[in-house]
Design a protein around this motif. Structure first.
Motif, PDB file in Angstrom:
ATOM      1  N   LEU A 170       4.503  52.088   3.760  1.00 62.96           N
ATOM      2  CA  LEU A 170       3.576  51.160   3.139  1.00 62.96           C
ATOM      3  C   LEU A 170       2.364  50.951   4.034  1.00 62.96           C
ATOM      4  O   LEU A 170       1.246  50.865   3.600  1.00 62.96           O
ATOM      5  N   GLY A 171       2.628  50.854   5.355  1.00 60.21           N
ATOM      6  CA  GLY A 171       1.526  50.659   6.286  1.00 60.21           C
ATOM      7  C   GLY A 171       1.163  51.974   6.941  1.00 60.21           C
ATOM      8  O   GLY A 171       1.911  52.936   6.866  1.00 60.21           O
ATOM      9  N   PHE A 172       0.031  52.030   7.542  1.00 59.60           N
ATOM     10  CA  PHE A 172      -0.327  53.240   8.274  1.00 59.60           C
ATOM     11  C   PHE A 172      -1.533  53.006   9.167  1.00 59.60           C
ATOM     12  O   PHE A 172      -1.836  53.786  10.032  1.00 59.60           O
ATOM     13  N   ARG A 173      -2.231  51.903   8.973  1.00 62.56           N
ATOM     14  CA  ARG A 173      -3.475  51.753   9.688  1.00 62.56           C
ATOM     15  C   ARG A 173      -3.266  51.320  11.135  1.00 62.56           C
ATOM     16  O   ARG A 173      -4.154  51.453  11.970  1.00 62.56           O
ATOM     17  N   GLY A 174      -2.080  50.766  11.379  1.00 62.44           N
ATOM     18  CA  GLY A 174      -1.798  50.375  12.754  1.00 62.44           C
ATOM     19  C   GLY A 174      -2.617  49.201  13.219  1.00 62.44           C
ATOM     20  O   GLY A 174      -2.929  49.070  14.389  1.00 62.44           O
ATOM     21  N   GLU A 175      -2.983  48.331  12.317  1.00 62.45           N
ATOM     22  CA  GLU A 175      -3.810  47.222  12.781  1.00 62.45           C
ATOM     23  C   GLU A 175      -3.279  45.867  12.351  1.00 62.45           C
ATOM     24  O   GLU A 175      -3.831  44.847  12.739  1.00 62.45           O
ATOM     25  N   ALA A 176      -2.205  45.864  11.540  1.00 65.58           N
ATOM     26  CA  ALA A 176      -1.751  44.587  10.991  1.00 65.58           C
ATOM     27  C   ALA A 176      -1.390  43.600  12.096  1.00 65.58           C
ATOM     28  O   ALA A 176      -1.947  42.509  12.188  1.00 65.58           O
ATOM     29  N   LEU A 177      -0.473  44.017  12.952  1.00 59.43           N
ATOM     30  CA  LEU A 177      -0.015  43.090  13.991  1.00 59.43           C
ATOM     31  C   LEU A 177      -1.154  42.695  14.916  1.00 59.43           C
ATOM     32  O   LEU A 177      -1.297  41.527  15.268  1.00 59.43           O
ATOM     33  N   ALA A 178      -1.966  43.661  15.270  1.00 60.75           N
ATOM     34  CA  ALA A 178      -3.083  43.368  16.166  1.00 60.75           C
ATOM     35  C   ALA A 178      -4.016  42.362  15.516  1.00 60.75           C
ATOM     36  O   ALA A 178      -4.494  41.424  16.165  1.00 60.75           O
ATOM     37  N   ALA A 179      -4.266  42.524  14.210  1.00 60.24           N
ATOM     38  CA  ALA A 179      -5.177  41.633  13.521  1.00 60.24           C
ATOM     39  C   ALA A 179      -4.602  40.229  13.459  1.00 60.24           C
ATOM     40  O   ALA A 179      -5.302  39.243  13.689  1.00 60.24           O
ATOM     41  N   ILE A 180      -3.319  40.175  13.149  1.00 61.60           N
ATOM     42  CA  ILE A 180      -2.693  38.856  13.076  1.00 61.60           C
ATOM     43  C   ILE A 180      -2.743  38.188  14.443  1.00 61.60           C
ATOM     44  O   ILE A 180      -3.082  37.011  14.584  1.00 61.60           O
ATOM     45  N   ALA A 181      -2.430  38.977  15.464  1.00 64.51           N
ATOM     46  CA  ALA A 181      -2.387  38.430  16.812  1.00 64.51           C
ATOM     47  C   ALA A 181      -3.757  37.944  17.262  1.00 64.51           C
ATOM     48  O   ALA A 181      -3.855  37.026  18.086  1.00 64.51           O
ATOM     49  N   ALA A 182      -4.805  38.519  16.704  1.00 65.27           N
ATOM     50  CA  ALA A 182      -6.150  38.138  17.132  1.00 65.27           C
ATOM     51  C   ALA A 182      -6.516  36.735  16.682  1.00 65.27           C
ATOM     52  O   ALA A 182      -7.379  36.098  17.263  1.00 65.27           O
ATOM     53  N   VAL A 183      -5.873  36.250  15.609  1.00 67.07           N
ATOM     54  CA  VAL A 183      -6.276  34.950  15.077  1.00 67.07           C
ATOM     55  C   VAL A 183      -5.132  33.934  15.098  1.00 67.07           C
ATOM     56  O   VAL A 183      -5.170  32.947  14.388  1.00 67.07           O
ATOM     57  N   THR A 185       2.386  31.452  14.623  1.00 64.23           N
ATOM     58  CA  THR A 185       2.091  30.022  14.546  1.00 64.23           C
ATOM     59  C   THR A 185       0.605  29.789  14.744  1.00 64.23           C
ATOM     60  O   THR A 185      -0.110  30.678  15.212  1.00 64.23           O
ATOM     61  N   SER A 186       0.180  28.595  14.390  1.00 66.73           N
ATOM     62  CA  SER A 186      -1.234  28.170  14.530  1.00 66.73           C
ATOM     63  C   SER A 186      -2.193  29.252  14.037  1.00 66.73           C
ATOM     64  O   SER A 186      -3.096  29.658  14.751  1.00 66.73           O
ATOM     65  N   LEU A 187      -1.982  29.672  12.813  1.00 68.42           N
ATOM     66  CA  LEU A 187      -2.861  30.701  12.254  1.00 68.42           C
ATOM     67  C   LEU A 187      -4.290  30.177  12.165  1.00 68.42           C
ATOM     68  O   LEU A 187      -4.507  29.051  11.749  1.00 68.42           O
ATOM     69  N   PHE A 188      -5.222  31.010  12.567  1.00 70.80           N
ATOM     70  CA  PHE A 188      -6.661  30.690  12.530  1.00 70.80           C
ATOM     71  C   PHE A 188      -7.043  29.558  13.481  1.00 70.80           C
ATOM     72  O   PHE A 188      -8.047  28.921  13.296  1.00 70.80           O
ATOM     73  N   TYR A 189      -6.222  29.335  14.507  1.00 69.98           N
ATOM     74  CA  TYR A 189      -6.567  28.231  15.416  1.00 69.98           C
ATOM     75  C   TYR A 189      -7.875  28.503  16.132  1.00 69.98           C
ATOM     76  O   TYR A 189      -8.599  27.602  16.517  1.00 69.98           O
ATOM     77  N   ASN A 190      -8.184  29.811  16.307  1.00 72.13           N
ATOM     78  CA  ASN A 190      -9.397  30.147  17.047  1.00 72.13           C
ATOM     79  C   ASN A 190     -10.557  30.585  16.148  1.00 72.13           C
ATOM     80  O   ASN A 190     -11.561  31.061  16.604  1.00 72.13           O
ATOM     81  N   THR A 191     -10.371  30.490  14.831  1.00 70.88           N
ATOM     82  CA  THR A 191     -11.486  30.767  13.911  1.00 70.88           C
ATOM     83  C   THR A 191     -11.638  29.559  12.990  1.00 70.88           C
ATOM     84  O   THR A 191     -11.132  29.544  11.883  1.00 70.88           O
ATOM     85  N   PRO A 192     -12.324  28.534  13.473  1.00 71.02           N
ATOM     86  CA  PRO A 192     -12.354  27.256  12.744  1.00 71.02           C
ATOM     87  C   PRO A 192     -12.887  27.384  11.319  1.00 71.02           C
ATOM     88  O   PRO A 192     -12.398  26.706  10.411  1.00 71.02           O
ATOM     89  N   ALA A 193     -13.836  28.262  11.095  1.00 71.13           N
ATOM     90  CA  ALA A 193     -14.418  28.374   9.749  1.00 71.13           C
ATOM     91  C   ALA A 193     -13.336  28.791   8.763  1.00 71.13           C
ATOM     92  O   ALA A 193     -13.171  28.209   7.689  1.00 71.13           O
ATOM     93  N   ARG A 194     -12.584  29.822   9.128  1.00 69.64           N
ATOM     94  CA  ARG A 194     -11.519  30.296   8.265  1.00 69.64           C
ATOM     95  C   ARG A 194     -10.440  29.224   8.117  1.00 69.64           C
ATOM     96  O   ARG A 194      -9.900  29.005   7.043  1.00 69.64           O
ATOM     97  N   HIS A 195     -10.195  28.543   9.211  1.00 69.12           N
ATOM     98  CA  HIS A 195      -9.166  27.517   9.207  1.00 69.12           C
ATOM     99  C   HIS A 195      -9.475  26.437   8.179  1.00 69.12           C
ATOM    100  O   HIS A 195      -8.619  25.994   7.434  1.00 69.12           O
TER     101      HIS A 195
END
Lengths: 572, 370
Positions: free
Chosen positions: A93-106, A148-158
């Motif tokens: 289903l996945g292949f781009r290799g960026e899901a976890l990294a993207a989630i971890a970034a925010v 946890t604390s999704l979007f804690y570092n991107t206030p606009a999205r939060h």
């Protein structure tokens, strides 16, 4: 000082994450897909505050080798493909290799995993894209990701997030779609101590549908099984048209096992239900489409919910045909069939229609022979009385039927006129050619469908610019006149897409047939004798589609014994 | 307003002007008849905004004035009156109209001071064309049926009319067939005129004075005026370009068939009976010198095959026609024999009265697609 500079990798990841991780549901989707790709049998999702505070996805899959843990969190790192060409045949289903990294970034992510060969699990925490050091942890084999604390570092999205309740609902629907597609995996979604969704590992999707939507829906489902000549295969279930919902949550489309949203395909399916589903209500369907992997490009958007499909229109037309066939053949009779768990055994192999790919000839085989009984249930109906000189009340093994005499008779004529039509095509030439100037859209449509006009009996020449001259028009039906302005009407219907899925060749004539049938049919307020009523009911058995009159009104209403019993408070 | 008039004359004038009134009107006043009493006459007027019809009857006017009364009710009432004369008095302010007959009376509420919409008046002039009594209705019978009935090409709902060189020519077509008729008007000295007359206006004009009086036709830009001694119809003309119909009338016809009209009509009627059940609605004419075969078939109904002896010249030919078109043309002919001329399988055929070459019909054959 130079004003252009490279972005800090943390910022870069946050920006990129914006595309993949839009809301808690996207996190859930990515994590479930990862779990599925890891051959899990059970997936457990725990939410707090609709996922805003915490999302935890636990699976019992193959796990991640401890040495791979830091890499798993890195961008463009994956175990699933190694070259772009692998994409075409990738079963993952996945292949781009960026899901976890993207989630971890925010967010703050804690990843714990243990393979079956390891005696203990390992844990890695990542905060705002920065990884800590792996630690050992005691756990069962599998992987747990806690976000946890999704979007804690991107206030606009939060700030722009939906309420916890809405998000939990969304996650629930999302999981339903995935649970149906992977009926062999058990899903459990919990919020606090409340269970939002629970399925167990099953052998067929219908059992999962049963668990999700209950007996009422699952028992009435109609199996769809259709194979196109180019190897396109359509399977799945649809609910009969009288069951509908106010949202599209109960519609799923899976292309090569991947859950997708594709507007064109979805519309084609809804179109097939159209005359019988009220406005702003949506039919229920779960359809699996097997296409050539090379004809599907899932790499359109990071979330992979949209896919690009080769010859999308043809696939749409095929879907329309498959659903239409199923509805016309099954919808009236099967809603009360008593074998709930064997619905999948009823899969019927329909005779493969002779289709050309772009246009479907009007009459399929069934319509051409008029002695074939297509709807046996009508033969078993006994007319009881005529009510208000408008409706026929009749009884049959499946319940009590109210039949609109005009609509039913109209349908009868309509199908007869359509049948007769094939015999000879006649065009009426015009004494003086009729000149029509088209606008750009009309002109495009005309150029594209020129052959269709010719086939229908128009003789049209171009006379420079977007002006056309009509020299001959198809002979009008009965006393309806031939009218060169019909060209414009036809173009309009092409542009609006009415002529798209159903009967691309017959749009010219369809309205004429419908009009003539309406004139010819008996009207309401005409008393009918018992013999006449019986005759009409029996004729309905020969119709291709007895469900509605050509204008889209239903021809009959059925009251089942169960329903009447229920209304009277009797237990059936 | 107060006058006394003959019931008979008033009733006849009312039926005449009522014909213009549309059955459904968005403006209620258009459903009314305007009565205007002056000197010794009463003028009745109706309009549908496209034309204005005026009729005049003699009356004994006691008090001049006007009123607009609901047309249908008033007309029905007058037709049912038992007395030879009728007395009508109305209050100009309120529009309340009292109809007295013998010892009885009926009151009808009119439209108060409202009047029917103004219509540009045009006057008759010395250059008017005087069409003899009955000629217009004859023309209407000969060509009106070929007019288009649908709205998509409004210009074809009219009749192309040409006046000049001592004759009046009228042509109608719906795009697939055409009718052409002319009459001599040797006394016409006015300018050459080409206009498009709405089909309805020809019909109404032909019925002025029951077709018993000559009609004087005069024209102003965009308008036509048709008048008899006691009625005037003024109407707008259709604006637009009429197709160049002369080009579509073939000049030569290699096949020439003469056949008794009643026989052919009977055959086509029977063939039409079958043909009309089929969507193609077509009859096949097969010509061989001396015989004409007419056939039709409908898939689920049956076939018809008619053989007729005829007096003919030319080669063998088989042509397919819309049976309604042929039947319409045959119904308009009156003579004993009919002449049918064919110019080819794909080109127009001509039908005319053997004794009266002043009008003819052109019908384009149907084309069979494979």
């Amino acid at each position: 000082m130079s004003r252009i500079h490279r972005l800090d990798p943390v910022v870069r990841d946050q920006i990129a994450a914006g595309e993949v991780v839009e809301r808690p549901a996207s996190v859930v989707k990515e994590l479930i897909e990862n779990a599925l790709d890891a051959d899990s049998c059970r997936i457990h999702i725990r939410l707090i505050e609709g996922g805003h505070s915490s999302i935890e996805v636990t699976d019992d899959g193959s796990g991640i080798e401890p040495s791979d843990l830091p890499l798993a969190m890195a961008r463009h790192a994956t175990s699933k493909i190694s070259e772009l060409s692998d994409l075409d045949s990738s079963p993952w289903l996945g292949f781009r290799g960026e899901a976890l990294a993207a989630i971890a970034a925010v967010s703050r992510v804690r990843l714990m995993s243990r393979t079956t060969s390891e005696p203990v699990g390992h844990e890695l925490s990542v905060e705002g894209g920065v990884a800590g050091t792996p630690k050992m942890v005691a756990m069962a084999p599998g992987t747990t990701v806690r976000v946890t604390s999704l979007f804690y570092n991107t206030p606009a999205r939060h700030k722009s997030q939906k309420s916890a309740g809405a998000e939990a609902g969304w996650i629930q629907h999302l999981t339903e779609h995935l649970a149906i597609s992977r009926y062999d995996v058990g899903f459990l979604v919990e919020q606090g101590d409340k269970v939002l969704l629970k399925t167990t590992s099953q052998t067929t999707p219908i059992q999962t549908l049963h668990q999700l939507y209950g007996r009422e829906v699952a028992d009435s489902l109609l199996p769809v099984e259709h194979t196109g000549i180019t190897g396109i295969r359509i399977r799945g279930w649809i609910a009969p048209a009288h069951i509908h919902r106010g949202t599209r949550h109960t519609q799923s489309l899976y292309v090569n096992q991947r859950w997708v949203t594709n507007w064109v395909l979805r519309q084609a399916i809804e179109e097939a239900f159209k005359p019988h589903v009220p406005d702003r209500r949506f039919p229920l369907f779960w359809l699996w489409l097997d296409l050539q992997p090379s004809g599907v490009d899932p790499n359109v958007h990071p979330t992979k919910a949209e896919v690009r499909i080769d010859r999308e229109r043809q696939v749409a037309a095929l879907l329309y045909r498959a659903v239409q066939d199923t509805l016309t053949n099954k919808s009236q009779s099967s809603s009360l069939s008593i074998a709930p768990n064997h619905a999948h055994d009823e899969l019927t192999e329909y005779a493969q229609s002779e289709l050309r790919l772009e246009t479907f000839p009007l009459g399929d085989k069934r319509a051409s022979s008029d002695t074939q009984i297509l709807h046996k249930e009508f033969l078993e109906l006994t007319p009881l009385a005529q009510w208000q000189a408008k409706y026929i009340i009749s009884q049959g093994p499946l319940g009590l039927y109210l039949i609109d005499q005009h609509a039913a008779h109209e349908r009868l004529y309509y199908e007869r006129f359509k049948r007769e039509k094939g015999a000879s095509m006649i065009a009426q030439p015009l004494l003086v050619p009729h000149i029509i100037t088209l606008n750009t859209t009309e002109w495009q449509a005309f150029i594209q469908h020129r052959q269709l006009f010719q086939d229908a009996g128009f003789e049209i020449t171009e006379s420079g610019g977007s002006t056309i001259m009509v020299h001959a028009v198809p002979q009008g039906f009965k006393d309806l006149p031939s009218d060169p302005e019909m060209v414009r009407t036809v173009l309009e219907s092409i542009i609006q897409g009415h002529a798209q899925y159903g009967h691309p060749v017959t749009w010219v004539e369809e309205p004429l047939f419908a009009m003539a049938a309406c004139k010819a049919a008996i009207k309401a307020y005409r008393p009918m004798s018992h013999v006449e009523m019986r005759g009409l009911l029996q004729d309905m058995a020969l119709l291709t589609d007895p469900r509605g009159c050509p204008h889209g009104r239903p021809t009959l209403i059925r009251l089942s014994l169960e329903e009447v019993d229920r209304r009277f408070g009797r237990k059936g | 307003m107060h006058f006394t008039a003959s019931q008979d004359q008033l009733a006849r004038a009312l039926s005449q002007v009522s014909r213009i009134i549309q059955s459904q009107n968005s403006m209620p006043i258009l459903g009314g008849i305007q009565l205007m009493a002056t000197d010794n006459t009463v003028q009745l007027q109706t309009t549908d905004l496209f034309s204005l019809l005026t009729a005049e009857i003699p009356a004994m006017v006691l008090e001049p004035g006007y009123v607009v009364i609901p047309g249908a009710t008033f007309s029905e009432l007058i037709h049912r009156l038992p007395t030879a004369t009728v007395d009508i008095e109305s209050d100009t302010g309120t529009g309340k109209t009292v109809v007295k007959y013998g010892r009885s009376r009926t009151t009808i509420h009119g439209f108060g001071t409202e009047r029917i919409p103004e219509f540009p008046g045009i006057e008759g002039n010395s250059q008017a064309a005087i069409v003899p009594a009955g000629v217009l209705s004859e023309l209407a019978r000969q060509i009106l049926f070929s007019c288009s009935k649908d709205e998509s090409r409004p210009i074809l709902k009219g009749i192309h009319m040409e006046l000049g060189a001592g004759k009046l020519v009228m042509v109608s077509t719906d795009g697939s067939r055409l009718s052409h008729a002319w009459v001599a008007l040797p006394d016409y000295r006015g300018p050459e005129i080409k206009v498009i007359l709405p089909a309805k206006v020809l019909l109404e004009g032909s019925k002025l004075a029951g077709g018993q009086q000559p009609v004087s036709m005069s024209f102003a830009p965009g308008f036509v005026r048709m008048a008899t001694d006691d009625a005037i119809l003024i109407s707008r003309l259709l604006d637009g370009e009429y197709p160049e119909y002369q080009r579509v009338i073939p000049q030569t016809y290699p096949i020439h068939i003469r056949v008794p009209l009643l026989e052919l009509k009977g055959s086509v009627e029977r063939a039409h009976l079958i043909a009309s059940k089929d969507r193609s609605n077509s009859v096949r004419f097969s010509h061989q010198v001396g015989t004409l075969q007419i056939s039709s078939s409908a898939a689920e109904v049956g076939q018809a095959e008619e053989q007729l002896d005829c007096d003919s010249q030319g080669q063998e030919m088989e042509v397919l026609f819309n049976s309604t078109f042929i039947l319409d043309a045959l119904k308009s002919l009156t003579g004993e024999d009919l002449i049918m001329e064919l110019s080819g399988v794909q080109s127009a055929a001509k039908l005319l009265d053997a004794d009266n070459p002043q009008y003819f019909h052109i019908v384009l054959p149907l084309r069979q697609l494979v």
